[in-house]
Design a protein around this motif. Structure first.
Motif, short mmCIF file in Angstrom:
data_model
loop_
_atom_site.label_atom_id
_atom_site.label_comp_id
_atom_site.label_asym_id
_atom_site.label_seq_id
_atom_site.Cartn_x
_atom_site.Cartn_y
_atom_site.Cartn_z
N PHE A 293 -3.46 1.30 14.79
CA PHE A 293 -3.19 1.21 13.36
C PHE A 293 -3.58 -0.16 12.80
N ASP A 294 -3.94 -0.16 11.53
CA ASP A 294 -4.13 -1.40 10.77
C ASP A 294 -2.94 -1.56 9.82
N LEU A 295 -2.48 -2.79 9.65
CA LEU A 295 -1.39 -3.05 8.72
C LEU A 295 -1.96 -3.45 7.37
N TYR A 296 -1.47 -2.84 6.33
CA TYR A 296 -1.87 -3.16 4.96
C TYR A 296 -0.62 -3.64 4.21
N SER A 297 -0.82 -4.54 3.26
CA SER A 297 0.30 -5.05 2.48
C SER A 297 -0.09 -5.21 1.01
N ALA A 298 0.92 -5.23 0.16
CA ALA A 298 0.73 -5.47 -1.27
C ALA A 298 2.05 -5.92 -1.85
N SER A 299 1.99 -6.69 -2.94
CA SER A 299 3.18 -7.17 -3.61
C SER A 299 3.09 -6.87 -5.09
N ALA A 300 4.26 -6.76 -5.72
CA ALA A 300 4.32 -6.49 -7.16
C ALA A 300 5.66 -6.99 -7.68
N THR A 301 5.69 -7.26 -8.96
CA THR A 301 6.92 -7.67 -9.62
C THR A 301 7.49 -6.47 -10.38
N ILE A 302 8.78 -6.18 -10.15
CA ILE A 302 9.43 -5.07 -10.84
C ILE A 302 10.65 -5.60 -11.57
N SER A 303 11.01 -4.91 -12.63
CA SER A 303 12.11 -5.39 -13.46
C SER A 303 13.47 -5.16 -12.83
N SER A 304 13.63 -4.08 -12.07
CA SER A 304 14.91 -3.76 -11.47
C SER A 304 14.72 -2.81 -10.31
N ALA A 305 15.56 -2.98 -9.30
CA ALA A 305 15.50 -2.04 -8.18
C ALA A 305 16.11 -0.70 -8.54
N ALA A 306 17.02 -0.69 -9.52
CA ALA A 306 17.71 0.54 -9.90
C ALA A 306 16.73 1.58 -10.41
N GLY A 307 16.64 2.69 -9.71
CA GLY A 307 15.79 3.79 -10.14
C GLY A 307 14.33 3.65 -9.80
N THR A 308 13.92 2.53 -9.22
CA THR A 308 12.51 2.34 -8.90
C THR A 308 12.15 3.05 -7.61
N LYS A 309 11.08 3.84 -7.66
CA LYS A 309 10.57 4.54 -6.48
C LYS A 309 9.18 4.00 -6.18
N PHE A 310 8.80 4.04 -4.92
CA PHE A 310 7.46 3.60 -4.55
C PHE A 310 7.00 4.38 -3.32
N GLY A 311 5.72 4.28 -3.02
CA GLY A 311 5.16 4.93 -1.84
C GLY A 311 3.80 4.36 -1.54
N VAL A 312 3.29 4.70 -0.37
CA VAL A 312 1.96 4.26 0.05
C VAL A 312 1.10 5.50 0.24
N SER A 313 -0.18 5.39 -0.12
CA SER A 313 -1.07 6.53 -0.01
C SER A 313 -2.41 6.10 0.58
N ASN A 314 -3.05 7.05 1.23
CA ASN A 314 -4.37 6.84 1.81
C ASN A 314 -5.13 8.15 1.69
N GLY A 315 -5.95 8.25 0.64
CA GLY A 315 -6.65 9.51 0.39
C GLY A 315 -5.68 10.62 0.09
N ALA A 316 -5.74 11.70 0.86
CA ALA A 316 -4.88 12.85 0.63
C ALA A 316 -3.51 12.71 1.27
#
Length: 1006
Positions: free
Chosen positions: A480-503
């Protein structure tokens, strides 16, 4: 376009409801299905807590949240037009239609949408939440099951006007319902069903209800708070209390229910006086109401619970990349089965046989009509062969084993892109996410974030805003290769996220489940100091915090109850007070990152602290007398700042009490550090608002204290009791450095009013003790007995180290075996025995005759416990005859300090009218047990108050604490139950019992 007649549409909807098939996982309705069915317990979503009990409103007296949820469903649908575009219907447009003096008057619309917004996300629309609110309000108030489907689509602007108003004429109503697609009989049915609960507020409709004429200026449609056919019965046979039929509404031409019901000369409403007809009609018409959506919206089949459903499934690449951890829960529906074991058989990446994984019970949950067990697992599998799908084999206690293959295809799982929880983190608004991606992949790897962004101040629901960040490739770990990314969000409450690679994607993750520090993939797994909790707000939340470099498994923190937080000890799950906060000293809120520790720190100096609704902290020195102990499963919200802790729930407090005081300034203390040997521990059950004499017995030598340790139990009501484990310093002037005696593993002979009765088997087809279940990784004999004391049950049994079972009688087939068979130590105390596999360490509540023995007379403040005969001479059948109340040899004039049944109630009348207690009665199945008069007072009801209001009747009874019913006869179908089931304390007198949910404490005129 071609439109089908409404009657035909209704028939098609009913046929579809009858032809549903088992869903295939994963499905678009999975999030909705969890919120719909997981009401309380492990991984519960807490949706029903807002309408439990049916009469409850977290917004104060004079409101009924269940009725508001039913009302908003109709108002959102009612602007539909089946003949022209825009079609409208149930589409969430009501959030944009709350203008002052408009068609949607009253605060219930805003508060309902605020509640729904907490569950709103990319997989669950506001429109589906509104429909689910209709289902929950009807079922939660005792009504029929309304067929529930998913797939409604939210609009982003208001629709046309057209909600029927009370001042409309009969012809207008007929035309408006025809526009919605409903006939005249449909109109009558929908109105009657919609008005089965709730009422009219004088503040909003002064022409209908005159201020000062109804309790809290809220006039009910009928005389009950439950969903029943009283609206029809009382309209046809009287007495009519519906403010839209009689009263000021007549003279002000706003008696709209009368106009609707008479539209077909009362034919339809008369048919609905039959209780079964009413339920059948309401199930169908309310189902059609919430299914009124544009033709472009494709709804799912009627949602039924999965028999087997994966929950929180997660892959995690481990250090060096040789192994992948496969973890999560398997949710099994146990409504119709008793599970003995669950195993997982998985297929590797290439379709070959991967292996078999065993599971352990992680917890249980309940819906309105269903029960579920969660079987947890965590297993390392080779990264080279990996996994592609799995099946689940469920073995039942009767010997039947069923393999669930997800409708033949297996439960799929992909390993192309894997979210790495331990290497990801969130702190101060900065989100960093790491993903492990198969090195063979050549498509971009993306981080996708969905945030809830507030709209204009007059719109109560947020907008969902998506953002995408391309992830950067880093180190290679094995395949496996490790990938990373960062972002600023206003609040953790209710925030959803995920990682995708093609399909492929690993998504729908909760930001609140991340730690504050990103770990390297070869870092050791952090250990949890608090393996405590019950529920996760997202079904996909991972329970894996880190990875391990050792060949042996490293302990993984788990959600569990936290027995202590600093100087505070866990008391139990408590309700809010009736008409008042349970704790009123101080409060603060932190919805993104609340923990038990932060609440404790904020309540320094107070005797109690409690966490509610995940992010609310309350402090106080006194627990309000109307706050009562609830089941542990009710406190099912996880803490947003620590996913391994529980933080109460809606109207439920995770309660802690100050019990450890360190006197570090004393010159006589030889050491500033306290070892476990310097502490004495006890469990006490007492009224939170009153002091009382106690019943005591000495604990066995299992104590690790230098001084003796004991059990103190006050025989108080389950609803006025608190359960606490008190830890205090030794009374000696010098703290001992070694215990006076070494603790040994032993059978605890007695705990409070319970004595050890022997080791018993589980029967082959039923549970030995099946009335209540309290599993915990901190299980002790004391905790189990305290839990079973709350009802109180006659028997408490401990099994398999962490399970606690309660009941008043044994299931058939349980037999007494050697004590040696109950050889497992307790999960929370290694020096106590807690049953074994298929073996229960049983404790019996003492009090009266046991094979000719009776309890001794009490002396002063203590009661001598009876000496039980050897366990070999007692049988479950004998135990089932033991009453749970003390013998009559008690002092003749004791000072009452705890709630009790009052044998007589006398009125200060000229003839000195007296009522005697009959029994605890159930409500009749199709009508009120006492149905000639009723009134409600949830803040100060007493038995005397009810007797006074029912003085002219032969019978009266109190129910649910604040409800009083009168009548001259008891309705057919009502039956007596044990008195302990009428265990709600009267809000106006803490020494009286005022029935319970669906239970009447009935008195009769002498």
């Amino acid at each position: 376009m071609l439109l089908l007649p409404p009657s035909l549409l209704g028939c098609l909807a009913l046929l579809t409801a009858l032809s549903t098939t088992a869903p295939t996982w994963p499905a678009a309705i999975d999030e909705l299905e969890d919120v719909m069915f997981l009401n309380t317990g492990y991984k519960s979503r807490g949706f029903s807590s807002h309408i439990t009990p049916c009469s409850f409103s977290e917004f104060g007296a004079g409101r009924q949240t269940a009725a508001e949820w039913l009302r908003i469903g109709f108002h959102d649908m009612a602007t539909a037009n089946v003949f022209f575009e825009p079609y409208g219907g149930l589409d969430g447009s009501i959030a944009f239609e709350l203008q002052p003096n408009g068609e949607n008057i009253g605060p219930g619309f805003v508060t309902s949408l605020n509640t729904y917004s907490n569950h709103f996300n990319s997989r669950l629309s506001i429109a589906d939440m509104i429909a689910l609110g209709v289902y929950a309000s009807v079922r939660g108030c005792g009504g029929p099951v309304v067929p529930m489907r998913g797939g409604r689509v939210d609009v982003t602007a208001k629709g046309p006007i057209g909600v029927p108003q009370p001042q409309n004429g009969q012809g207008s109503f007929v035309n408006q319902f025809a526009r919605m697609g409903f006939s005249i009989p449909d109109m009558v049915q929908m109105t009657a069903c919609g008005h089965a609960i709730g009422g009219v507020h004088a503040a909003n409709f002064p022409e209908i209800v005159t201020a000062g004429t109804a309790p809290n200026d809220y006039q009910l449609f009928d005389t009950t708070l439950q969903f029943d056919n009283k609206i029809a019965v009382q309209y046809v046979s009287g007495p009519i209390s519906d403010p839209l039929t009689v009263g000021p509404s007549v003279g002000n031409t706003r008696n709209s229910d009368f106009a609707v019901f008479t539209a077909d000369r009362n034919v339809t409403i008369k048919a609905m006086t039959d209780a079964q007809v009413f339920n059948n009609v309401c199930s169908a018409i309310l189902g059609r109401m919430i299914d009124t959506v544009p033709p472009t919206v494709i709804l799912s089949d009627v949602i039924t619970p999965y028999e087997v459903k994966p929950s929180g499934i997660q892959l995690t690449l481990l250090a060096e990349g040789n192994d992948i951890r496969f973890s999560g829960d398997i949710r099994v529906r146990t409504t119709t089965r008793t599970v003995s074991s669950v195993t997982i058989t998985y297929t590797d990446r290439n379709g070959g046989n991967g292996g078999t994984i065993t599971t352990t019970l992680g917890g249980s949950a309940n819906g309105f009509d269903d029960r579920f067990a969660f079987l947890s697992f965590s297993s390392n599998i080779p990264a080279s062969s990996s996994i592609s799908s799995f099946t689940v084999a469920v073995a039942e206690t009767g010997g039947l084993t069923t393999t669930f293959s997800n409708n033949g295809g297996g439960f799929p799982i992909q390993d192309t892109v894997i979210f790495q929880s331990s290497q990801s983190c969130f702190s101060n608004g900065n989100l960093t996410v790491v993903a492990a991606v198969r090195s063979t992949s050549t498509t971009p790897v993306k981080l996708i974030i969905t945030q809830k962004v507030p709209r204009a101040s007059d719109i109560p629901i947020p907008a969902l805003v998506n953002s995408t960040v391309v992830m950067t490739k880093g180190a290679t770990v094995g395949l496996f290769d490790l990938y990373s990314a960062s972002a600023t969000i206003s609040s953790a409450a209710g925030t959803k996220f995920g990682v995708s690679n093609g399909a492929f994607a690993d998504d729908f993750k909760d930001t609140s489940g991340l730690g504050a520090t990103c770990l390297s993939i070869d870092a050791p797994v952090p250990t949890s100091t608090s393996p405590t909790s019950i529920a996760t707000p997202s079904s996909s939340r991972s329970s894996i915090i880190g990875t391990s470099t050792s060949s042996s498994a490293t302990p993984v923190p788990t959600l569990a109850r936290k027995p202590t937080v600093g100087a505070y000890t866990f008391q139990g799950c408590y309700t809010e007070g009736t008409g008042a906060r349970a704790l009123t000293g101080a409060s603060f809120y932190n919805y993104p990152s609340m923990t038990l520790e932060s609440c404790s720190n904020g309540c320094v100096g107070f005797t109690y602290f409690g966490v509610e609704y995940g992010g609310e902290c309350y402090c106080g020195n006194v627990l309000d007398a109307t706050s009562t102990l609830a089941t542990l499963g009710d406190c099912g919200f996880t803490c947003p700042g620590n996913q391994y802790e529980y933080c109460g729930a809606g109207n439920r407090l995770e309660l802690y009490k100050l019990t450890s005081m360190v006197a570090s300034t004393s010159s006589s203390i030889s050491s500033t550090k306290f070892s476990s040997t310097s502490l004495s521990s006890s469990i006490s059950t007492s009224s939170p608002a009153q002091s009382s004499s106690v019943i005591s017995s000495t604990k066995s030598s299992s104590t690790v204290s230098g001084s003796s340790s004991g059990i103190a139990v006050s025989p108080s009501s389950s609803n006025a009791s608190s359960v606490s484990r008190s830890i205090t310093t030794s009374t000696s002037s010098t703290i001992p450095t070694t215990p006076t005696s070494s603790p040994t593993l032993h059978i605890v002979p007695s705990v409070g009013l319970y004595n050890y009765a022997g080791c018993y088997t589980e029967p082959s087809s039923v549970r030995a003790l099946s009335s209540a279940f309290y599993p915990t990784d901190s299980q002790t004999v004391e905790l189990c007995v305290a839990a079973c004391s709350n009802t109180p049950y006659k028997f408490a049994g401990l099994e398999y180290s962490r399970e606690c079972w309660c009941a008043d009688s044994f299931g058939p087939g349980s037999t007494l075996v050697s004590d040696n068979d109950c050889s497992m130590s307790c999960a929370g105390d290694k020096f106590e025995y807690c049953g074994g596999g298929n073996r229960l360490s049983v404790y019996i509540r003492n009090g009266t005759d046991v094979k000719g023995l009776s309890s001794s007379s009490p002396t002063s403040s203590s009661l001598a416990l009876p000496t039980l005969p050897s366990s070999s001479s007692l049988s479950p059948a004998a135990y089932s005859q033991i009453p749970s109340t003390p013998s009559s040899s008690a002092p003749t004039n004791p000072i009452q300090t705890t709630p009790a049944i009052k044998p007589t109630i006398s009125l200060p009348t000229s003839d000195n009218t007296t009522f005697t207690y009959l029994s605890c009665y159930t409500e009749a199945p199709s009508t009120r047990t006492l149905n000639q008069a009723a009134f409600y007072n949830y803040t100060s009801m007493t038995l005397e108050m009810c007797a006074q209001n029912c003085g002219g009747f032969k019978y009266w009874g109190t129910e649910y604490g604040g409800e009083c019913y009168c009548g001259n006869s008891l309705s057919t179908g009502s039956s007596t139950v044990r008195d302990e089931e009428c265990g709600f304390v009267c809000p106006g007198d803490g020494l009286e019992f005022c029935g319970a949910g669906n239970r009447l404490g009935v008195y009769s005129r002498v």
